[in-house]
Structures are given as structure tokens and as C-alpha cells.
Design an enzyme around this catalytic site. Structure first.
Site, PDB file in Angstrom:
ATOM      1  N   HIS A 149       0.805  -1.229   0.000  1.00 31.88           N
ATOM      2  CA  HIS A 149       0.000   0.000   0.000  1.00 31.88           C
ATOM      3  C   HIS A 149       0.836   1.277   0.000  1.00 31.88           C
ATOM      4  O   HIS A 149       0.314   2.355  -0.258  1.00 31.88           O
ATOM      5  CB  HIS A 149      -1.031  -0.022   1.145  1.00 31.88           C
ATOM      6  CG  HIS A 149      -0.504   0.394   2.472  1.00 31.88           C
ATOM      7  ND1 HIS A 149      -0.142  -0.497   3.452  1.00 31.88           N
ATOM      8  CD2 HIS A 149      -0.278   1.622   2.996  1.00 31.88           C
ATOM      9  CE1 HIS A 149       0.276   0.171   4.512  1.00 31.88           C
ATOM     10  NE2 HIS A 149       0.205   1.454   4.257  1.00 31.88           N
ATOM     11  N   ASP A 180      -0.726  -7.363   1.449  1.00 36.90           N
ATOM     12  CA  ASP A 180      -0.087  -6.042   1.512  1.00 36.90           C
ATOM     13  C   ASP A 180       1.426  -6.219   1.649  1.00 36.90           C
ATOM     14  O   ASP A 180       2.003  -6.008   2.710  1.00 36.90           O
ATOM     15  CB  ASP A 180      -0.675  -5.273   2.706  1.00 36.90           C
ATOM     16  CG  ASP A 180      -0.276  -3.814   2.702  1.00 36.90           C
ATOM     17  OD1 ASP A 180       0.347  -3.376   1.708  1.00 36.90           O
ATOM     18  OD2 ASP A 180      -0.576  -3.129   3.695  1.00 36.90           O
ATOM     19  N   SER A 220       4.073   2.345   8.258  1.00 41.33           N
ATOM     20  CA  SER A 220       3.737   1.336   7.254  1.00 41.33           C
ATOM     21  C   SER A 220       4.948   0.847   6.485  1.00 41.33           C
ATOM     22  O   SER A 220       5.847   1.636   6.164  1.00 41.33           O
ATOM     23  CB  SER A 220       2.773   1.920   6.236  1.00 41.33           C
ATOM     24  OG  SER A 220       1.484   1.809   6.729  1.00 41.33           O
ATOM     25  N   GLY A 221       4.951  -0.432   6.171  1.00 42.26           N
ATOM     26  CA  GLY A 221       6.044  -1.007   5.396  1.00 42.26           C
ATOM     27  C   GLY A 221       7.210  -1.407   6.268  1.00 42.26           C
ATOM     28  O   GLY A 221       8.063  -2.195   5.860  1.00 42.26           O
TER      29      GLY A 221
HETATM   30  N1  ARG Z   1      -1.362   2.445   7.135  1.00 48.23           N
HETATM   31  C1  ARG Z   1      -0.482   3.157   7.966  1.00 48.23           C
HETATM   32  C2  ARG Z   1       0.646   3.783   7.154  1.00 48.23           C
HETATM   33  O1  ARG Z   1       0.479   3.907   5.963  1.00 48.23           O
HETATM   34  C3  ARG Z   1       0.051   2.333   9.071  1.00 48.23           C
HETATM   35  C4  ARG Z   1      -1.019   1.964   9.978  1.00 48.23           C
HETATM   36  C5  ARG Z   1      -0.615   1.213  11.145  1.00 48.23           C
HETATM   37  N2  ARG Z   1      -1.600   1.512  12.114  1.00 48.23           N
HETATM   38  C6  ARG Z   1      -1.670   1.004  13.310  1.00 48.23           C
HETATM   39  N3  ARG Z   1      -2.582   1.435  14.098  1.00 48.23           N
HETATM   40  N4  ARG Z   1      -0.832   0.076  13.684  1.00 48.23           N
HETATM   41  O2  ARG Z   1       1.640   4.246   7.654  1.00 48.23           O
END
Ligand code: ARG
Length: 420
Positions: free
Chosen positions: A230, A275, A371-372
Site C-alpha cells: 500500500h 499487503d 507502514s512497510g
Molecule cells: N497504514 C499506515 C501507514 O500507511 C500504518 C497503519 C498502522 N496503524 C496502526 N494502528 N498500527 O503508515
């Protein structure tokens, strides 16, 4: 004398050298100081500025058979070799210069098992490098010639060969999973998003567009990063991406361009399944204490609920908060998918390709910008990546722990794409 005599222009010439004893003293002191600096500084660097010097050598180990067990980061054979080499040099004339040794590789030859070892010395450039190498050779030869030791000299190759510091450090740091000592997990009580020590999580990378941090990623070889699919929802053009390494975003310790981005075939931006992505760098990184790979677990590895794990990243410390410059870490716990799928938690949204980690009580969690990035677990004193920061509802909310791509589930996919 006229009151204005001090206005007369100064006359030049020897006869006008200062006669005031104070002035003479001051001049002498000034000259001595300048001379001391001009002569002393270079001399200081020549004599006292100690630099590391590495030599490569190989030993024969007569009573051991080759097996892949040997290559393990903490194998007993490695420990025996280095402790014997340490012993030899610490009793020698080079005890002041010898620092340590590293087993970088085992080979099985017709001549038996061989170990390639790097010897680290430290000395000033004024010391003759050739002389020290010869001395080290003599010391090894002298100590190993009677064949009573664990090690034997390997007659088939030149004894000691100088290699560059960068090359030596690249080879020494090429093993996976060597970050902060995992015992820190039990020692440290605090677990709320603390700033990370230098070299604690050396596989952590930042994926950037226009030098802006977008996502975290993890180094799994000198040229491949593992991250979330993503991260590329808005931008899939590899030429616009760069990856940085080191604990601070600015200045970055190292930067690399991206050659290609491989996103999981079944990933679609409207959902959280599959993902996962791998990123190929344009040029390999140089390993050092601060830039190393994380270990990839086998497909069969299972992290049990309640295991202590660590998530790291430059994510915000609260929802829509700013991106910090320094890397942060948080200790979290694995939560079983059954608990995570409870109606009051994620109510069935957690699939078998995801891992849940955090606390039902909330507070400690990954957040936007993480993320990632990696979720890691220690195993035999090495760190393995078991999760990739993927999604969650809010950050640190009660009953809404973080969700991670389950790396073991995609182990074969990673192998297929990267051959790792
Ligand atoms: N989707 C988020 C990003 O793009 C990360 C989300 C992780 N969230 C969490 N509550 N652990 O950075």
C-alpha cells in the site's frame, strides 16, 4: 615628546624591533605557539591517530567437518577460532595493536575444513603497515606450527593479506539479524515508543518520494527491501523513489535509488490483503554496523501469542501527528487472530495472511508513516522479521491493535521474487 607623537606612522626596520620585555615575551610565545601547531598537528595525526587495519587469512581446522551449523552467527566453532586467535595475539608483541578477529566464511576443501578470518588491528599511520603485517604473520606461524592447537595454518594461501576497511566491514556485517542485544527486551521496562539507539535496528530503511518519508522498509539483502504494497498506492514509478538508511532521516547515513518495485499480484488498493512488496535498489548498500539485513524466518516459523516483539519506524506518535526525524521503537505483544477477530476488536477482518500485535488496552502501537516497516522477534539472539506494518483503526486505540502482513505466509513469494 609631542603629545601627538603616537600619530606618526610606524617606521619599519630592525632598529624598531620591540624593546619592551613584555612585547618580546609575547612575540616569542606567539611564535612558539604557531610552530607548535604547524609541526605538532601533523605529527599528532601521524603518531596518535589510530586507524583500523584489516588482514584476511585462513586457517585449517583439522578435527571438524563442514556443516551449515557452522555458519550460524553464534556457532561454537566460530567462538573457538576467535578465542584462540585472541589468545595468541594478546600474549604477543602486538597486544597493543590487535583488536579482534572475525570468522567470515567456512569452506570445505580437499585439505579439510577451512575458515576465512579477518584480523582487526589498530595503529597509527606512522607505524609501518608492512612491518606489522610481517610481525603478525610470524606470531601466527610460531604459535600454530606444532599442530597441537585447534587451528592450523592454511599452507595453501598467502598468510596475511591487507584488505580495505570498507570491504572488511562489509563482510563482517553481512550476517542477518544483528541489531541491539535481544536481552534488552526483558531488561527494559519502558516500552512506549522510545527513540532508538544507533545500530539497534540496522535493517530499517525509509522509502521516500522527493526526499519526503512515505513508508518504512527492511533490508533483506544488500540490494532488496521488504515493505508494504500500500506504500505505492499513489506512486509506482521506481524512478521517483529513494531509500535511506541510518537512524535519522536528516541527515541520512546512506541513500540509494530504486530500480524496481514488485507488488504482490493479488494486492488491490481498496483492501488490506496481500499487503506486501519488494524493492530492488539500483546499487547494493555497503554493510556496516549501522546498515545490515534482518533475518527472514522459514515459512514454518510461528510466533506464539504474547511473544514480545518490536516495531520500529518514523511514524507519527499520534494520529495525524508530524513525522519525527529520529527512529523510534515500541515493544508490543503478539495477539492471536482469534482474539483479534472478536466482535469488539476487528470482528472478522483479520485474515490468515495477517498478524495482530499491540495491546487491547491500546496506547502502544504503530501509526501513520510506520507502514512497510518491520515487526521483529528475537530467536537464538538474532532478529527475524515476522510482520510488515500494514493497517489498523486509528493508532493506539483500545481494542484496535496494529495489523501486520504475516511474513511467513509470504515466504515463498519473497523467494520467488528475490531468490532470497
Ligand atoms: N497504514 C499506515 C501507514 O500507511 C500504518 C497503519 C498502522 N496503524 C496502526 N494502528 N498500527 O503508515
Amino acid at each position: 615628546m609631542s603629545v601627538f607623537s603616537f600619530l606618526r606612522p610606524p617606521r619599519l626596520g630592525f632598529r624598531n624591533l620591540p624593546t619592551n620585555p613584555w612585547l618580546i615575551g609575547l612575540t616569542v610565545v606567539a611564535i612558539v605557539l604557531v610552530l607548535a601547531l604547524v609541526i605538532g598537528l601533523p605529527l599528532h595525526f601521524l603518531v596518535f591517530d589510530q586507524k583500523p587495519h584489516y588482514y584476511q587469512t585462513s586457517f585449517r581446522i583439522p578435527r571438524v567437518e563442514y556443516s551449515s551449523e557452522l555458519e550460524k552467527a553464534h556457532s561454537e566453532v566460530k567462538a573457538s577460532i576467535t578465542s584462540q586467535v585472541d589468545d595468541i595475539f594478546r600474549k604477543s608483541n602486538l597486544k597493543g595493536q590487535y583488536i579482534k578477529s572475525h570468522v567470515v566464511r567456512f569452506r570445505s576443501s580437499t585439505d579439510g575444513l577451512k575458515a576465512d578470518v579477518l584480523l582487526k588491528f589498530q595503529f597509527a599511520s606512522a607505524d609501518n603497515e608492512n612491518k606489522i603485517r610481517k610481525m603478525a604473520e610470524k606470531i601466527l606461524h610460531h604459535n600454530l606450527k606444532d599442530g597441537t592447537q585447534y587451528l592450523e595454518a592454511d599452507g595453501s594461501s598467502p598468510y596475511l593479506q591487507a584488505i580495505s576497511t570498507t570491504e572488511a566491514e562489509h563482510r563482517i556485517n553481512s550476517g542477518c539479524g544483528l541489531g541491539i542485544d535481544p536481552s534488552f527486551l526483558t531488561e527494559r521496562i519502558s516500552n512506549g515508543g522510545t527513540f532508538s539507539q544507533k545500530a539497534a535496528w540496522p535493517w530499517q530503511a525509509s522509502l521516500q518520494v522527493d526526499r519526503h518519508h512515505i513508508c518504512g522498509a527492511s533490508l533483506i539483502s544488500d540490494q532488496w527491501l521488504l515493505t508494504a504494497a500500500h506504500c505505492f498506492n499513489n506512486n509506482r514509478n521506481p524512478r521517483l523513489w529513494t531509500a535511506t538508511f541510518g537512524t535519522t532521516l536528516r541527515p541520512a547515513l546512506m541513500r540509494r535509488n530504486v530500480r524496481s518495485i514488485i507488488i504482490h499480484e493479488n494486492y488491490a488498493s481498496h483492501k488490506h490483503e496481500d499487503d506486501i512488496a519488494v524493492v530492488l535498489l539500483s546499487t547494493p548498500v555497503t554493510f556496516s554496523e549501522d546498515v545490515r539485513t534482518v533475518c527472514l524466518p522459514e515459512a514454518t516459523f510461528e510466533a506464539l501469542p504474547q511473544s514480545n516483539v518490536v516495531v520500529t519506524g518514523w511514524g507519527a506518535s499520534k494520529e495525524s501527528g508530524p513525522i519525527p526525524n529520529k527512529l523510534r521503537e515500541a515493544k508490543v505483544e503478539i495477539i492471536s487472530n482469534d482474539v483479534c477477530n472478536r466482535i469488539d476488536v476487528y470482528g472478522g477482518a483479520v485474515s490468515s495472511g495477517m498478524i495482530c500485535a499491540g495491546f487491547l488496552s491500546g496506547k502502544i502501537d504503530a501509526c501513520e508513516g510506520d507502514s512497510g516497516g518491520p515487526l521483529v522477534i528475537p530467536e537464538n539472539r538474532l532478529w527475524y522479521i515476522i510482520g510488515i506494518v500494514s493497517w489498523g483503526i486509528g493508532c493506539g486505540k483500545e481494542n484496535k491493535p496494529g495489523l501486520y502482513t504475516k511474513v511467513t505466509r509470504y515466504r515463498d513469494w519473497i523467494k520467488w521474487k528475490t531468490n532470497l
